[in-house]
Design a protein around this motif. Structure first.
Motif, PDB file in Angstrom:
ATOM      1  N   ASN A   1       5.157  -7.841   7.920  1.00 22.75           N
ATOM      2  CA  ASN A   1       5.185  -8.017   6.465  1.00 22.75           C
ATOM      3  C   ASN A   1       3.786  -8.239   5.911  1.00 22.75           C
ATOM      4  O   ASN A   1       3.459  -7.773   4.827  1.00 22.75           O
ATOM      5  CB  ASN A   1       6.079  -9.196   6.090  1.00 22.75           C
ATOM      6  CG  ASN A   1       7.538  -8.822   6.138  1.00 22.75           C
ATOM      7  OD1 ASN A   1       7.881  -7.656   5.953  1.00 22.75           O
ATOM      8  ND2 ASN A   1       8.390  -9.788   6.424  1.00 22.75           N
ATOM      9  N   TRP A   2       2.989  -8.986   6.651  1.00 22.65           N
ATOM     10  CA  TRP A   2       1.649  -9.308   6.149  1.00 22.65           C
ATOM     11  C   TRP A   2       0.822  -8.043   5.959  1.00 22.65           C
ATOM     12  O   TRP A   2       0.008  -7.966   5.037  1.00 22.65           O
ATOM     13  CB  TRP A   2       0.950 -10.275   7.112  1.00 22.65           C
ATOM     14  CG  TRP A   2      -0.344 -10.775   6.573  1.00 22.65           C
ATOM     15  CD1 TRP A   2      -1.575 -10.301   6.836  1.00 22.65           C
ATOM     16  CD2 TRP A   2      -0.524 -11.834   5.628  1.00 22.65           C
ATOM     17  NE1 TRP A   2      -2.528 -10.989   6.136  1.00 22.65           N
ATOM     18  CE2 TRP A   2      -1.901 -11.944   5.385  1.00 22.65           C
ATOM     19  CE3 TRP A   2       0.353 -12.703   4.961  1.00 22.65           C
ATOM     20  CZ2 TRP A   2      -2.435 -12.879   4.507  1.00 22.65           C
ATOM     21  CZ3 TRP A   2      -0.180 -13.641   4.099  1.00 22.65           C
ATOM     22  CH2 TRP A   2      -1.554 -13.715   3.869  1.00 22.65           C
ATOM     23  N   HIS A   3       1.049  -7.053   6.797  1.00 22.66           N
ATOM     24  CA  HIS A   3       0.234  -5.844   6.706  1.00 22.66           C
ATOM     25  C   HIS A   3       0.857  -4.771   5.833  1.00 22.66           C
ATOM     26  O   HIS A   3       0.259  -3.723   5.626  1.00 22.66           O
ATOM     27  CB  HIS A   3      -0.043  -5.306   8.112  1.00 22.66           C
ATOM     28  CG  HIS A   3      -0.965  -6.200   8.879  1.00 22.66           C
ATOM     29  ND1 HIS A   3      -2.280  -6.389   8.527  1.00 22.66           N
ATOM     30  CD2 HIS A   3      -0.755  -6.998   9.950  1.00 22.66           C
ATOM     31  CE1 HIS A   3      -2.839  -7.257   9.354  1.00 22.66           C
ATOM     32  NE2 HIS A   3      -1.915  -7.646  10.224  1.00 22.66           N
ATOM     33  N   LYS A   4       2.059  -4.996   5.352  1.00 25.01           N
ATOM     34  CA  LYS A   4       2.676  -4.012   4.456  1.00 25.01           C
ATOM     35  C   LYS A   4       2.089  -4.095   3.048  1.00 25.01           C
ATOM     36  O   LYS A   4       1.477  -5.098   2.669  1.00 25.01           O
ATOM     37  CB  LYS A   4       4.190  -4.266   4.369  1.00 25.01           C
ATOM     38  CG  LYS A   4       4.974  -3.520   5.433  1.00 25.01           C
ATOM     39  CD  LYS A   4       6.398  -3.985   5.446  1.00 25.01           C
ATOM     40  CE  LYS A   4       7.144  -3.528   4.213  1.00 25.01           C
ATOM     41  NZ  LYS A   4       8.585  -3.783   4.342  1.00 25.01           N
ATOM     42  N   GLU A   5       2.299  -3.054   2.288  1.00 25.33           N
ATOM     43  CA  GLU A   5       1.885  -3.104   0.888  1.00 25.33           C
ATOM     44  C   GLU A   5       2.750  -4.125   0.154  1.00 25.33           C
ATOM     45  O   GLU A   5       3.934  -4.264   0.435  1.00 25.33           O
ATOM     46  CB  GLU A   5       2.057  -1.728   0.238  1.00 25.33           C
ATOM     47  CG  GLU A   5       1.485  -1.675  -1.156  1.00 25.33           C
ATOM     48  CD  GLU A   5       1.990  -0.486  -1.937  1.00 25.33           C
ATOM     49  OE1 GLU A   5       2.956   0.163  -1.497  1.00 25.33           O
ATOM     50  OE2 GLU A   5       1.425  -0.213  -3.003  1.00 25.33           O
ATOM     51  N   THR A   6       2.150  -4.835  -0.797  1.00 21.37           N
ATOM     52  CA  THR A   6       2.885  -5.870  -1.520  1.00 21.37           C
ATOM     53  C   THR A   6       3.230  -5.362  -2.917  1.00 21.37           C
ATOM     54  O   THR A   6       2.361  -4.872  -3.628  1.00 21.37           O
ATOM     55  CB  THR A   6       2.039  -7.141  -1.628  1.00 21.37           C
ATOM     56  OG1 THR A   6       1.662  -7.527  -0.311  1.00 21.37           O
ATOM     57  CG2 THR A   6       2.807  -8.256  -2.279  1.00 21.37           C
ATOM     58  N   THR A   7       4.497  -5.461  -3.265  1.00 23.17           N
ATOM     59  CA  THR A   7       4.910  -5.019  -4.599  1.00 23.17           C
ATOM     60  C   THR A   7       5.508  -6.191  -5.357  1.00 23.17           C
ATOM     61  O   THR A   7       5.980  -7.157  -4.760  1.00 23.17           O
ATOM     62  CB  THR A   7       5.961  -3.909  -4.529  1.00 23.17           C
ATOM     63  OG1 THR A   7       7.139  -4.455  -3.947  1.00 23.17           O
ATOM     64  CG2 THR A   7       5.474  -2.740  -3.717  1.00 23.17           C
TER      65      THR A   7
END
Lengths: 627, 304
Positions: free
Chosen positions: B49-55
Motif C-alpha cells: 500500500n505504501w508504494h501504491k499511488e494514493t488517491t
C-alpha cells in the motif's frame, strides 16, 4: 478616577449609537480597558479607593472581568464586519456591557441588583432584535419571565442575609456571613442557588437559554453564552461558597447532581439540534454543568474540611469558565460567519464550506476540538482538572460518596464522548463533504475572520501552557494550594502537545499529503450525489435509539390522496423527539399558575366600589390588629 | 538504563504490532481448519500500500488527508507515555486520564475523516464509531475508578504492589480486568462488536471510515489499527499484570503477555458472532456494570 476613565468610552458609545463605527470603536476601547483593569487587579492585587462602598475589585471579580473584557473585545472587533447589526443593537449593547461590569464590580446590594436587572432588560431588548421573525417574541418573553423570577429569588436571598447581618455591604458579608445559623444558610442557599441556577441555565431551568441565545445577533449570542451566564456562576462562587462557607452536606451533593444532570442532558439535547446556534446554546448548558461539577467538589471540600477538594474544584470551575467563554464565543462567532456567508444556519442545508471559507472552518474545527476537551486545547486541561477533582471523591472510608463520585465520573465521561460526537457532526456536516444545497456564498471581511482565529490561538496557548494562568488564580483560592502546581496538573501539557505536533508533522510529510490524485467516491456503482451523505438526523440516529428513554422519539407517516390507505398520492413523514421538561414540568406549571390566577377573578373583577370596600376592610383589619 | 528500556519497549511495539495482528489471524485460520496466510502478511500489505499511488475522493479536503496522521499520532503518544518496562523516567507524563482524552482525539478525527469523504459509508462509519465511543468512555472511567481506589493515583503504574498489600482487593481486581477486557474488545473494533474481516457495507464500523482510503494513507491507517491493539494490550498488562524487579525481564514478560492476548483474541473471534449494532450499548453497559460491581466490592459494601 480609574473607574471614571474606564467608563468614559462606554458612556460615549451610549450617545453615539447613530454612528455605528464610532460607537463600536469606543466600546472596543471600553472592553480592552476592562480586560486590562481585570488583569491588573489579578496581578497586582487590589488597592483601596474612596469608592469602596460602591464598587470594589477582588481577585475573583478580576477573573470574571477578564472573561468579560476578552469576550467583549473579540465580539466587538467582529461586529465591524457583521452585516446584521441594527441600530437598536448598537444602542443596547453599551448598556448591556455596562450593566455586566456593574454586576461584577458591585460592592453592595443596591449596585448589584441595579446592574443585574438592567443586564436582564438590556439583554431582553437585544434578544428581541429580530422581533419580526416567528417565535422570537415568545422566546424573549420566556426569557424575561424566567430572568425576573431569578432576580426576585436572588433579591430575596440577599434580603435574608442582609436582615441577619444588618448590612448590605458585600465586604461585610465576606467577613460575617460564615457565622449565620444553619437554618438561615439553608434558606439563603435555596433562594440564591435557585436564582443563580436559573440565570446559568442549569437543567431543569434551562428552557430559556436555547430559545434566547440563538435569537440574538451572533456577537450578542457570544456575549450572552460566553459571559452573561457566567455571572450566575460568579454569584454562586462569591455568595454561596466563599461567603457562606460550610453548610448542610445536602447542598454540595445537590450541586453535583445538578451539574451532572445539566452536562448530560445539555449535550443530549444539543445532539438533536440541526440549527447551528441552538446546538451551541445547548452546549452552553452542558458546560455550565461541567463548571457546576467543579463547584460541587469545592463545596464538598468546604464542608468536609478537605483543602485539596476546595482548590481543585475552584480552579477547575474558574478555568473552565474562562475556557468556555473563549471557545464558545469562538464557535458562536464562527456560526454567525457561516450565517452571513451562506444565508442559513440549518446544518442539513450546508456542507463543504471548508472550500469556500477555509479560515472559518479552521476556527470552528479548532473550537470544536477545544469544547470536546481534546488535547492539546484548553478544554482538555480544565476538564482534566474536573475529572481529577471528581475522582478524588473516591476513597477509602467514604462509602456511598465513593459510589456517587464514580457515578459522576462516568456521567462526565459519557458527556465528553457525546460532546465529541456532536461536534464531529456539527463541524463535519457543515464544513466537510459536498454542499447539500446551492447557496450563495458571500465573501467574509477580515474583521470577522481574525477574531475567530485569535480566539482559536488562545485556546491552543491555554491548552499548551496553562500553568502561568493557574498561578494567577492563587489569590482567589482560599486554601493557597495552587502554588503546588505540578501536583495539581501532572500531565505535562507541553510534552503531550509537542509530541503530537512533531508526530503529526512527521507523518504528514512522510505520507506526502500533497501528492494525491482525486477520483470519484465509491457509491456502489451508482451516480454519486450530495444526498448520499449522512445528515444531522441520520448521524445521530443511533444515539436517538440508544437514549430513547430520554428522547421519546416518535414518527408518523401520513398518507394523502383520495384512496389514501392503499394508493397514496403522496406521503408526509414527520419525526421528532418529545421536549420532556417543557411537556411534563413547564406545561403543568403554566396551567397551575393560570388556574390560580383565574381564581383571583372572583375577588377582582373590575368595579371600583368593590376595591374601595377592600381598602376600607384592610384598614379596619389593620387598626384592629394594631389596637 | 531506564531510558534504554523505554526506547527498546517502544520500538518493539512499533515494529511487532503487524506481527501480532498476523498471529491473531493465523490463530483464527487454524481454529477454522485452514492454514491461513503467513503471520507476516500485514507487513507485506502495508508495504504494498505504501508504494501504491494514493488517491482521495472528490469533495474531500485537507482534513481527509491529515486524518491518518492525526489518528495515528495520539496512539503513538499513548505508547510513549506507557511505562513499558514497569517504571518511567522522572517527570515523564504518564496519566490514565490523559490516555482517555488522547483516545477521544483519535476517535474525533476518525469521525471527521469519515464525513469528509462525502460518501455514504464514511458518514455511516463516522456515526457508528463515535456512537461506540459514547459507550466505551464511561466504561473506561469505571475501570479507572477501581484503579484509583486501589492505588490512590491516576498514574499509569503497576497495581501489583498495592494489590500485594491488600489481598482482599484481588477478586474486585479480577472483575475489573474482565470489564476492561470487554471494553477493549470494543475499542479495538473486534468481535463481538465489530468484525475487522468483513467488508459487508451494512455491518462494518471501522472499515467503513477507511473505505475511501488507499495507498500511503491506508498503510498508515492499517498500522494504526494494529498498533491500537498492541498499545492498549500493553497498557492493560502494565497496570493489571505482574511486575518484576528487573527492567529487561519486565520487557520480556510484556512481549509474552501481548502475544498471549493476540492468541486469545483469535480464540474469542472464532467463538463469538457479531452483535447487532443496537445491542452494543447493552454489551458496553454490561461491561460498565461489571466495573461498578467490582468497585462496590472494593469499597467494602456501603458504609458511610
Amino acid at each position: 478616577m480609574v473607574i471614571g476613565v474606564l467608563l468614559a468610552p462606554a458612556v460615549l458609545a451610549v450617545f453615539t449609537y447613530r454612528k455605528k463605527r464610532v460607537a463600536l470603536a469606543s466600546l472596543l476601547v471600553f472592553s480592552i480597558g476592562i480586560l486590562i483593569y481585570g488583569a491588573l487587579g489579578l496581578w497586582h492585587g487590589t488597592a483601596t479607593t474612596a469608592w469602596d462602598d460602591v464598587v470594589q475589585l477582588t481577585a475573583l471579580r478580576s477573573w470574571f472581568l477578564i472573561i468579560l473584557g476578552l469576550v467583549a473585545a473579540m465580539s466587538l472587533w467582529y461586529s465591524f464586519g457583521y452585516h446584521d447589526l441594527r441600530q437598536s443593537v448598537i444602542f443596547w449593547l453599551p448598556l448591556f456591557l455596562l450593566s455586566m461590569t456593574a454586576v461584577l464590580l458591585a460592592a453592595n446590594l443596591w449596585v448589584f441588583m441595579t446592574g443585574w436587572e438592567s443586564m436582564t432588560i438590556t439583554s431582553f431588548f437585544l434578544v428581541t432584535t429580530h422581533h419580526e421573525r416567528a417565535d422570537v417574541l415568545k422566546s424573549s418573553y420566556i426569557y424575561l419571565v424566567m430572568s425576573q423570577g431569578s432576580a426576585m429569588l436572588i433579591l430575596a436571598g440577599f434580603m435574608v442575609i442582609g436582615a441577619h447581618l444588618h448590612s448590605y455591604q458585600f465586604s461585610e458579608w465576606t467577613h460575617y456571613a460564615a457565622g449565620l445559623t444553619l437554618s438561615t444558610k439553608t434558606l439563603v442557599f435555596a433562594l440564591l442557588g435557585l436564582g443563580f441556577g436559573i440565570k446559568s441555565g442549569v437543567v431543569p431551568f434551562h428552557v430559556w437559554l436555547p430559545r434566547a441565545h440563538p435569537a440574538a445577533p451572533a456577537p450578542v449570542s457570544s456575549l450572552m453564552s460566553g459571559v452573561m451566564i457566567k455571572l450566575g456562576i460568579f454569584g454562586i462562587i462569591q455568595f454561596l461558597l466563599l461567603d457562606l462557607g460550610a453548610s448542610a452536606h445536602f447542598w454540595p451533593l445537590l450541586i453535583l447532581a445538578a451539574g451532572a444532570m445539566s452536562s448530560l442532558l445539555g449535550v443530549l439535547y444539543a445532539l438533536m439540534e440541526h440549527d447551528l446556534k441552538r446546538l451551541l446554546a445547548y452546549h452552553s448548558i452542558e458546560n455550565m454543568g461541567i463548571i457546576l461539577l467543579g463547584l460541587g467538589v469545592m463545596s464538598l471540600g468546604i464542608d468536609w474540611h478537605h483543602p485539596l477538594w476546595v482548590a481543585i474544584g475552584l480552579i477547575a470551575a474558574l478555568f473552565h469558565s474562562l475556557n468556555h467563554a473563549i471557545f464558545k464565543s469562538q464557535l458562536f462567532l464562527a456560526a454567525g460567519a457561516v450565517e452571513q456567508h451562506s444565508g442559513t444556519l440549518d446544518i442539513d442545508h450546508l456542507g463543504g464550506l471548508i472550500r469556500t471559507t477555509p479560515a472559518i472552518a479552521l476556527g470552528f474545527i479548532g473550537g470544536a476540538m477545544a469544547i470536546s476537551a481534546l488535547p492539546p486545547f484548553n478544554g482538555f486541561v480544565s476538564e482534566w482538572l474536573t475529572f481529577r477533582g471528581l475522582i478524588d471523591l473516591i476513597g477509602p472510608g467514604t462509602g456511598l460518596l465513593s459510589l456517587y463520585g464514580l457515578g459522576l465520573v462516568m456521567v462526565l465521561g459519557l458527556t465528553g464522548a457525546l460532546a465529541a460526537l456532536c461536534f464531529v457532526k456539527a463541524s463535519g456536516i457543515v464544513f466537510l463533504g459536498e454542499a447539500r444545497h446551492a447557496v450563495p456564498h458571500q465573501p467574509l471581511p477580515g474583521t470577522m475572520v481574525w477574531p475567530v482565529l485569535t480566539l482559536g490561538a488562545l485556546t491552543l496557548v491555554l491548552g499548551v501552557i496553562p500553568q502561568p494562568l493557574l498561578h494567577l488564580l492563587q489569590p482567589i483560592e482560599p486554601t493557597h494550594l495552587v502554588s503546588s502546581g505540578p501536583m495539581l496538573l501532572p500531565i505535562g501539557t507541553r510534552v503531550i502537545a509537542g509530541l503530537l505536533v512533531i508526530i503529526v508533522v512527521l507523518l504528514a510529510r512522510l505520507s506526502r499529503i500533497g501528492d494525491v490524485r482525486t477520483v470519484p467516491r465509491w457509491s456502489c456503482g451508482r451516480q454519486p450525489n450530495f444526498a448520499m451523505q449522512y445528515t444531522s438526523a441520520s448521524f445521530t440516529k443511533s444515539i436517538r435509539t440508544t437514549f430513547a428513554l430520554i428522547y421519546r422519539p416518535h414518527r408518523t407517516v401520513e398518507r394523502l390522496g383520495p384512496a389514501a390507505p392503499d394508493f397514496p398520492e403522496s406521503l408526509v413523514y414527520r419525526a421528532g423527539t418529545v421536549p420532556v421538561w417543557e411537556r411534563y414540568f413547564y406545561r403543568p406549571l403554566y396551567r397551575l399558575i393560570w388556574r390560580v390566577s383565574h381564581l383571583s377573578t372572583r375577588i377582582q373583577n373590575g368595579p371600583v366600589r368593590l376595591y374601595l370596600a377592600y381598602l376600607l376592610g384592610t384598614v379596619g383589619i389593620m387598626l384592629a390588629i394594631l389596637h | 538504563m531506564l531510558w534504554v528500556a523505554q526506547v527498546l519497549g517502544i520500538s518493539l511495539v512499533l515494529t511487532l504490532s503487524p506481527l501480532m495482528w498476523g498471529i491473531t489471524q493465523t490463530t483464527k485460520a487454524r481454529l477454522q481448519g485452514r492454514r491461513g496466510p503467513s503471520v507476516w502478511l500485514m507487513y507485506w500489505v502495508m508495504k504494498k500500500n505504501w508504494h501504491k499511488e494514493t488517491t482521495v475522493p472528490e469533495f474531500s479536503s485537507i482534513i481527509f488527508r491529515l486524518a491518518p496522521s492525526m489518528t495515528l499520532a495520539p496512539l503513538l503518544v499513548v505508547l510513549i507515555t506507557i511505562p513499558i518496562a514497569g517504571r518511567v523516567p522522572a517527570l515523564w507524563p504518564h496519566n490514565m486520564l490523559t490516555v482517555f482524552f488522547l483516545l477521544a482525539l483519535e476517535r474525533f478525527w476518525t469521525g471527521l475523516a469519515g464525513l469528509d469523504s462525502a460518501g455514504t459509508f464514511g458518514g455511516m462509519g463516522a456515526s457508528r464509531a463515535t456512537t461506540l465511543g459514547t459507550g466505551i468512555e464511561p466504561a473506561l472511567f469505571a475501570a479507572l475508578g477501581i484503579f484509583w481506589e486501589v492505588s490512590r493515583h491516576a498514574a499509569i503504574e503497576p497495581l501489583a504492589p498495592a494489590l500485594r498489600t491488600n489481598p482482599a482487593s484481588l477478586f474486585p481486581w479480577a472483575l475489573a480486568s474482565v470489564s476492561l477486557a470487554l471494553v477493549l474488545l470494543a475499542e479495538w473494533g473486534r468481535l463481538p462488536v465489530d468484525n475487522p474481516d468483513t467488508h459487508l457495507e451494512l455491518t462494518m464500523i471501522h472499515e467503513a471510515t477507511l473505505l475511501e482510503y488507499d495507498g500511503r494513507f491506508l498503510a498508515l491507517s492499517q498500522w494504526a489499527m494494529t498498533l491500537k491493539i498492541t498499545v492498549l494490550a500493553t497498557l492493560g498488562w502494565v497496570i493489571l499484570g505482574p511486575n518484576l524487579s528487573s527492567l529487561w525481564s519486565n520487557l520480556a514478560l510484556r512481549l509474552a503477555e501481548v502475544t498471549v492476548t493476540t492468541v486469545a483474541l483469535g480464540l474469542i473471534e472464532s467463538r463469538f458472532t457479531k452483535l447487532r449494532f443496537f445491542q452494543i450499548p447493552a454489551y458496553l453497559a454490561a461491561a460498565a456494570g461489571i466495573g461498578i460491581l467490582a468497585f462496590y466490592l472494593l469499597a467494602g459494601g456501603l458504609t458511610v
